[in-house]
Design a protein around this motif. Structure first.
Motif, PDB file in Angstrom:
ATOM      1  N   VAL A   1      43.574  46.459  41.769  1.00 50.56           N
ATOM      2  CA  VAL A   1      44.759  45.745  42.041  1.00 50.56           C
ATOM      3  C   VAL A   1      45.240  44.721  41.449  1.00 50.56           C
ATOM      4  CG1 VAL A   1      45.964  44.666  43.961  1.00 50.56           C
ATOM      5  CG2 VAL A   1      44.614  46.757  44.364  1.00 50.56           C
ATOM      6  N   ILE A   2      44.402  43.855  40.731  1.00 46.84           N
ATOM      7  CA  ILE A   2      44.228  42.598  39.835  1.00 46.84           C
ATOM      8  C   ILE A   2      43.731  43.001  38.580  1.00 46.84           C
ATOM      9  CG2 ILE A   2      44.485  40.310  39.181  1.00 46.84           C
ATOM     10  CD1 ILE A   2      44.812  40.027  42.555  1.00 46.84           C
ATOM     11  N   ASP A   3      44.097  42.994  37.527  1.00 49.02           N
ATOM     12  CA  ASP A   3      43.267  43.384  36.330  1.00 49.02           C
ATOM     13  C   ASP A   3      43.913  42.276  35.080  1.00 49.02           C
ATOM     14  OD1 ASP A   3      41.505  44.465  34.768  1.00 49.02           O
ATOM     15  OD2 ASP A   3      42.991  45.958  33.547  1.00 49.02           O
ATOM     16  N   VAL A   4      43.057  41.352  34.715  1.00 55.02           N
ATOM     17  CA  VAL A   4      43.359  40.290  33.904  1.00 55.02           C
ATOM     18  C   VAL A   4      42.059  40.382  32.675  1.00 55.02           C
ATOM     19  CG1 VAL A   4      42.946  37.765  33.472  1.00 55.02           C
ATOM     20  CG2 VAL A   4      43.555  38.880  35.807  1.00 55.02           C
TER      21      VAL A   4
ATOM     22  N   PHE B   1      38.769  39.348  34.310  1.00 49.32           N
ATOM     23  CA  PHE B   1      38.211  39.758  35.541  1.00 49.32           C
ATOM     24  C   PHE B   1      39.060  40.647  36.203  1.00 49.32           C
ATOM     25  CE2 PHE B   1      41.045  36.035  36.731  1.00 49.32           C
ATOM     26  CZ  PHE B   1      41.500  36.521  37.894  1.00 49.32           C
ATOM     27  N   SER B   2      38.679  41.505  37.342  1.00 48.69           N
ATOM     28  CA  SER B   2      39.664  42.375  38.153  1.00 48.69           C
ATOM     29  C   SER B   2      39.355  42.333  39.573  1.00 48.69           C
ATOM     30  CB  SER B   2      39.311  43.952  37.542  1.00 48.69           C
ATOM     31  OG  SER B   2      37.918  44.320  37.509  1.00 48.69           O
TER      32      SER B   2
ATOM     33  N   ARG C   1      47.913  42.904  34.859  1.00 48.99           N
ATOM     34  CA  ARG C   1      48.488  43.692  35.774  1.00 48.99           C
ATOM     35  C   ARG C   1      48.208  43.513  37.322  1.00 48.99           C
ATOM     36  NH1 ARG C   1      50.718  44.284  31.777  1.00 48.99           N
ATOM     37  NH2 ARG C   1      51.232  46.354  30.863  1.00 48.99           N
ATOM     38  N   VAL C   2      49.100  43.508  37.933  1.00 46.96           N
ATOM     39  CA  VAL C   2      49.112  43.316  39.519  1.00 46.96           C
ATOM     40  C   VAL C   2      49.923  44.581  40.071  1.00 46.96           C
ATOM     41  CG1 VAL C   2      49.677  41.896  41.597  1.00 46.96           C
ATOM     42  CG2 VAL C   2      48.854  40.784  39.314  1.00 46.96           C
TER      43      VAL C   2
END
Length: 322
Positions: A20-23, A42-43, A79-80
């Motif tokens: 859901v969150i990808d950094v 991180f994710s 990406r969120v």
């Protein structure tokens, strides 16, 4: 401990679905050249609570602001919910709840009027009464904002973050200013939201809070991630401790050499160990065989707070001046 130039990646999220969150290699550099976020990755999986920890100035709030789409990254990608939160803000914002570290409300409005004003800008907003009851503010509905305590304003901040039934919830220091009861109530609410499938990214200075709530966490230091994993994994790398007081006239030198005891003064002794059960058993057997009673005997695994302080101090001692 790794050197300052080494980036410590976080472990993969709990499930194998899309994050859901990808950094990825995220950077944020301010005017003047100061780099607050220095290539972190991180994710976070759906329904997971991920805690981002660090000392003051570590880069936590700078990171969260990028995730919320409040600024453009200097480098890397975010990406969120599958979108860039800055360039595709309209696709992300309706599905996200944000509780900033410091909120601001018109002081002359009542609590109800404040929530009603925000609800008018929120798609599919909860009923006002429901939002206030969620955070224990129903009984303060008619009170003007300027009459609220600091803790009550934080509760109101949280009510507004939850108005749109968010899929992703960003909580930046959510329990600052709350008393012990308010903090525990907030923890329980966050657990319920996570159980219902909400993905939560939390920053907090209360390490007990992170240890209690987080599925996984990352510790930042001067813009980098220096430790990550589940709370148990992060603390497992730190030594446990055994503390006690020897009877008068019994020096720490009488203890078995294998226990590596450190005398603290006034008969107090501390043993740091990676073999807590084995060394505690050896200590108790030695005391019984010696006919001694150990006062104030206390044995415990490292807490997240101890791990955090140990990591921070080691990074400083190693010359990490970034």
């Amino acid at each position: 401990m790794t050197q300052a130039s080494t980036q410590v990646p976080t472990q993969a999220p709990r499930d194998d679905g899309s994050a859901v969150i990808d950094v990825n290699a995220l950077r944020r550099t301010y005017t003047g050249g100061f780099t607050a976020v220095d290539g972190i990755s991180f994710s976070v999986a759906r329904g997971e609570l991920f805690a981002l920890l660090g000392t003051n100035g570590a880069g936590k709030t700078s990171t969260v602001e990028l995730l919320e789409g409040l600024a453009r990254p200097s480098g890397g990608a975010i990406r969120v919910l599958g979108h860039d939160p800055y360039t595709e803000r309209s696709a992300v914002r309706p599905r996200v709840g944000v509780m900033l570290q410091e909120g601001g409300f018109p002081s002359d409005l009542t609590v109800t009027e404040t929530v009603r004003m925000c609800a008018g800008c929120t798609s599919g907003a909860r009923p006002i009464g429901e939002a206030l009851e969620l955070v224990g503010m129903g009984h303060r509905a008619g009170v003007r904002v300027k009459q609220l305590s600091g803790g009550e304003k934080r509760r109101l901040d949280l009510a507004l973050a939850l108005l749109g039934r968010p899929e992703v919830l960003f909580l930046d220091e959510p329990t600052t200013g709350l008393d012990a009861e308010g903090r525990r109530d907030t923890w329980e609410l966050v657990r319920e939201l996570r159980a219902d499938g909400t993905t939560v990214l939390l920053t907090t200075h209360y390490l007990e809070e992170a240890e209690s709530l987080a599925d996984r966490l990352a510790i930042m230091h001067r813009g980098r991630i220096v430790a990550s994993g589940t709370p148990a994994e992060v603390t497992a790398a730190r030594p446990a401790r055994i503390r006690f007081k020897l009877p008068a006239g019994v020096p720490a030198g009488r203890l078995p050499l294998s226990l590596r005891a450190a005398e603290q003064g006034d008969g107090r002794v501390e043993i740091r160990t990676q073999r807590l059960q084995r060394d505690l058993g050896e200590l108790i057997r030695w005391a019984e065989e010696s006919g001694l009673e150990l006062e104030a005997l206390d044995a415990r695994s490292a807490s997240l707070e101890e791990a955090f302080l140990d990591i921070a101090s080691q990074r400083t001692e190693s010359g990490d001046t970034r």
